[in-house]
Design an enzyme around this catalytic site. Sequence first.
Site, PDB file in Angstrom:
ATOM      1  N   ASP A 119      41.586  29.416  51.910  1.00  0.00           N
ATOM      2  CA  ASP A 119      40.885  30.507  52.025  1.00  0.00           C
ATOM      3  C   ASP A 119      39.390  30.340  52.395  1.00  0.00           C
ATOM      4  OD1 ASP A 119      43.144  31.675  51.072  1.00  0.00           O
ATOM      5  OD2 ASP A 119      42.647  31.739  49.002  1.00  0.00           O
ATOM      6  N   LYS A 140      48.242  41.143  37.645  1.00  0.00           N
ATOM      7  CA  LYS A 140      48.389  40.710  38.872  1.00  0.00           C
ATOM      8  C   LYS A 140      48.990  39.222  39.456  1.00  0.00           C
ATOM      9  CE  LYS A 140      45.911  40.243  43.658  1.00  0.00           C
ATOM     10  NZ  LYS A 140      46.701  38.823  44.138  1.00  0.00           N
TER      11      LYS A 140
END
Length: 671
Positions: free
Chosen positions: A48, A124
């Site tokens: 990322d 999530k």
Amino acid sequence: MKVKSKMNDNEKNNRIISEYNDLKNKINLWNKAYFDYDEPLVEDSIYDATLLKLIKFENQYKFLDNSDSPTKNIGAKVSKKFSKVQHQFPMLSLNKAYKFDDLKIFERHINKLGFFPNYFLELKIDGLSISLKYDNGNLIQALTRGDGISGEDVTENVFQIQDIPKQIKYSKPIEIRGEIYLSKSTFYEINECQKSQNLTIFANPRNAASGSLRQLDSSIVKERKLNSFFYSVTNPLDHKIKNFNDQELFLKENNFQVPSLNKFVDTIEKAYEFIKDFEKNNYREKLNYEIDGIVVKVDDFSLYDILGQTSKFPRSMIAFKFSDISIETKLIDIFISVGRTGKITYNAILEPVIINGTLVSAATLHNYEYVESLKLNKNDNVKIIKAGEIIPKVVSLSKKNSETIFKRIEYCTSCNEKLVQPEDEVDQYCINKKCLMIRLRKIEHFASKKAMNILGLGFQNIEKFFKLGILTKYSDLFFLEKYKNLIESQPSFGEKSFNNLIESINRSKSNSLEKFIFAIGIKQIGERSAKLIANEVKLLSNLINFDFEKLNNIRDISCKTINSLKCFFSDENEIEEIKIILELGLDFKNLENEFESKKLQGLNFVITGTLSKPRDFFKELIIKNGGNVLNSISNRINYLLTGEKSGSKIEKAQKINTIKILDENEFNKLI
């Protein structure tokens, strides 16, 4: 000179293109290893971080060819192992929130359209996104997210996951979306099995789930004991599902697994309270599966089409990422920094990772006692956090790769003087007033944004001017104008840069006394203390001979602070500096509750576009005249000050009749 400048620009652009291509190649290599061979080469956080760097390159350098960039995709490239199938409806990612202000911005967009909905909160799940199609009650297709437009057909493997219903009661064609995940306990068992067979262990449950679902041998998928949660019916209104309560009932009736910790709230403030309570009580650690945030969704499905979406994100929901998520990375090196007061700080250079949406490659280790308590050295694996807006911090040692602990520094890394550690403190100090780094850092602090706010004077320029002998103490800043020719002859410092610097220095002369007190770098004096002192002292000329014992009556001024003030003003060099400032006619005064005028009293401004002066100049001018400067367009705004390339804020302001749009000339008339 022009030819040389052009050559330098070409060389710079070539370096940028080369580095950009290296980043693309690196990500492509990682994608191939992960999706073609189920072999992740790096941690997700490092992946990322590299991707974020690529995005920054593309945003900053518009000449780059990004036609084949990984940033064009929502997720990963589709694996060649499984057939590629286009999604009937794109599988979008979620926009992310890291603080309460992000949630307010999300809500503001909804409110501006005239809607004030209830919200549904759900966990999530940190797994692999999946989309299931049913027809006549039978599971007929299972697709991964892939790049959001097309996914991998993993239907055969999904049939091996026990808790996914292969048949449902509902007979109409329908698409259900959710996450496939691996429980923490199963993840541990799989890695133990991998170790016993001398196979590569998985980095985390999400990688393990992803790798398991992509196995060519479906019997291995069955052995891996994958689980699922489902949270979305595509086009719910077509199936008479109006909100999340209807949807949850539908999913449960058809035997889909649904996360248990869900919550309905009627305001975004209550959503944030729930999230903070969830974090405070550490519910995350009590779960047997990984989560990486809480999703806030508009409850009324009839609003979804109206709210719309960007190319990547729906505007009807947002994912709040936990602020205390810890990330593991490698401690590449430890370096020492010397501050303006001589304080020694131990710092970590890290293998770059993303935390809370920020690229992190360094973190504080505070002092040697902290380093020693964690038993840290170069090449060790560490866990870091970045809670809220604070500086990234190493919180623990996760794997000891070195045999020793980093040695305590005994001598200043700048001037080589012996360091001292006061009995009542954990920090070491360099007390050499001639220490180069202390002198440079004092000037840097003086010019910093929260202090005198002198723009165009970064540390490199301070160091350069120091070597030239024209900036060796902070008072020298106010004499730089006479070195115009010398400064303009320096590389990357032409006439425009010089003029901007001098203009910023001249502007700083109208700063408040509290800014100046904070800027001169007195030990123990932060912004709050500087303000309290300025309220008592009133004028800079009063400061030199002020009786600091009078500050004893102020609640937030400690004895330690008073002693620090006495020590500072017993130094002849510091007194001499202030006298030079006073001789220039700069008797800074307390501006508490004092405006240049009240012309803008109570008015709210937003500034956008490129103006003739730095944006901070106009911000300060508005505040000094009684106004406020906000970041985004809303019904609260009175004026939008615009420059060149103003972008979408003008369009948003035009939709609100009460906002007046000004150019720079109109603004000057207003003042």
